[in-house]
Design an enzyme around this catalytic site. Structure first.
Site: not given
Ligand code: NAD
Ligand code: GLY
Length: 361
Positions: A245, A118, A238, A182, A140, A234, A262
């Site tokens: 994207h 956890r 955010r 980016e 993320k 978010e 990407h």
């Protein structure tokens, strides 16, 4: 070395940026939760940097796991391999995971850390430009599902980020350019002066000028840290970090995750999002041309694959910003400021997708 802080109350953490940081044991050791550490990397990064990191970490119980390289391994099955190793080693709740690699390793290891017993501590050691300016910061984490990219995951913050700019020396040029996409994004969404600096200094960045790269990484991380500090999960702001994207993810998915990196897909996506902003009356043609020109000068693609607008819309429908099944996009209010996600009139989106190639290519 520069130290920035991601301000998240009790989950705040430092981002260390500088040359030679992998050889600084104290940066690792002060953030270990206990005496057990598993360093996870891949077959490309491991031969370059694993030994250095293992040497820097001072813990009685250290182990390593070298995974196969590539986006196609960003799966639940790979996360299970991390769990297997942790359990074989009988690692407990105060173990620490170290993610040594690009965004794929960072996302996988962060997700494993969020789930194992956890939640255990983890440290991000990003080794691509993209990971140093984006994926290692902000918590993320996650994996891909065959039906959608990054669809399984958790928000889970690292204990620290150690971005050694020297690690970029071994990064292939194409990967460096993908990271620059980016970097350009931060200028577009939040900092017109930084965008202008990128216009001035793109040649230096492409030539790997150490000072220019360090500045670009620091500026990018500062913007990301501010946005994440204001909206960790978010619920609003955010989402601007996803400028370009939605188009980019559609390009990656439609072309089978492999033709475009990407950052390359995001580069094309930002051109499309800029043109869409123009068609909605938010920015002018001169601004779109500046954006497309800088992306092209960074050696990034500006030409989308030949999809028809129905195909685009089908792929764009799988996006975490969508609500109640409705598409929402990030637009530019001006060069240097993005707006929150919003629905866009279907006919203008369709016209953008249909006509972009004719206008800019
Ligand atoms: P990547 O992790 O696949 O790395 C790119 C390639 O470079 C790989 O082959 C890798 O092994 C190699 N590499 C890494 N460091 C190297 C080095 N120093 N020298 C030589 N080779 C090196 O790709 P990436 O561009 O770093 O990350 C892309 C991933 O990040 C995607 O899965 C994307 O979804 C994710 N991402 C996540 C976030 C987030 O906020 N979590 C943000 C942006 C992107
Ligand atoms: N890369 C987008 C985000 O971290 O929110």
């Amino acid at each position: 070395m520069q130290t920035l802080i991601v301000e998240l109350a009790e989950r705040s953490y430092p981002i260390y940026i500088g040359a030679g940081l992998l050889a600084r044991p104290e940066l690792f050791n002060r953030h270990l939760a206990g005496q057990q550490v598993l360093v996870v990397t891949n077959t490309v990064v491991g031969p370059w940097y694993l030994e250095k990191v293992m040497d820097a970490i001072e813990a009685p119980s250290k182990a390593e796991l070298v995974l196969p390289d590539g986006e196609s391994y960003k799966t639940l099955a790979t996360v299970e391999r991390i769990f297997d190793r942790l359990l074989e080693k009988r690692f407990s709740r105060n173990a620490t995971l170290v993610a040594l690699g690009g965004g794929v390793i960072g996302d996988l290891v962060g997700f494993a850390a969020a789930c194992y017993q956890r939640g255990i501590a983890f440290i991000q050691v990003p080794t691509t430009l993209l990971a140093q300016v984006d994926s290692s910061v902000g918590g993320k984490t996650g994996v891909n599902h065959p039906l959608g990219k990054n669809m399984i995951g958790a928000f889970y913050q690292p204990r620290c980020v150690i971005a050694d700019t020297q690690a970029l020396d071994t990064l292939p040029d194409r990967e460096l350019r993908a990271g620059l996409a980016e970097v350009i994004k931060y200028g577009l969404i939040a900092d017109a002066a930084f965008f202008a600096w990128l216009e001035e200094n793109m040649a230096k960045l492409l030539n790997r000028d150490a000072q220019a790269l360090a500045y670009a990484i620091e500026r990018s991380c500062r913007i990301k840290a501010e946005v994440v500090g204001a909206d960790e999960r978010e619920s609003g702001l955010r989402a601007i970090l996803n400028f370009g994207h939605t188009f980019g993810h559609a390009i990656e998915a439609a072309t089978g995750y492999g033709r475009y990196l990407h950052g390359e897909a995001v580069a094309i996506g930002m051109c499309l999002a800029a043109e869409l902003s123009r068609r909605l009356g938010l920015i002018g043609l001169a601004q779109v041309e500046r954006i497309v020109a800088l992306i092209e000068r960074a050696g990034l693609p500006i030409l989308p694959p030949a999809l028809d607008s129905e195909q685009w819309l089908a792929w764009m429908a799988v996006d975490k910003k969508n609500l109640d099944g409705k598409l929402r996009l990030i637009l530019l209010e001006t060069l240097g400021r993005a707006a929150l996600p919003q629905p866009v009139p279907g006919e203008i989106l369709k016209a953008t997708l249909d006509e972009y190639r004719r206008t800019f290519c």
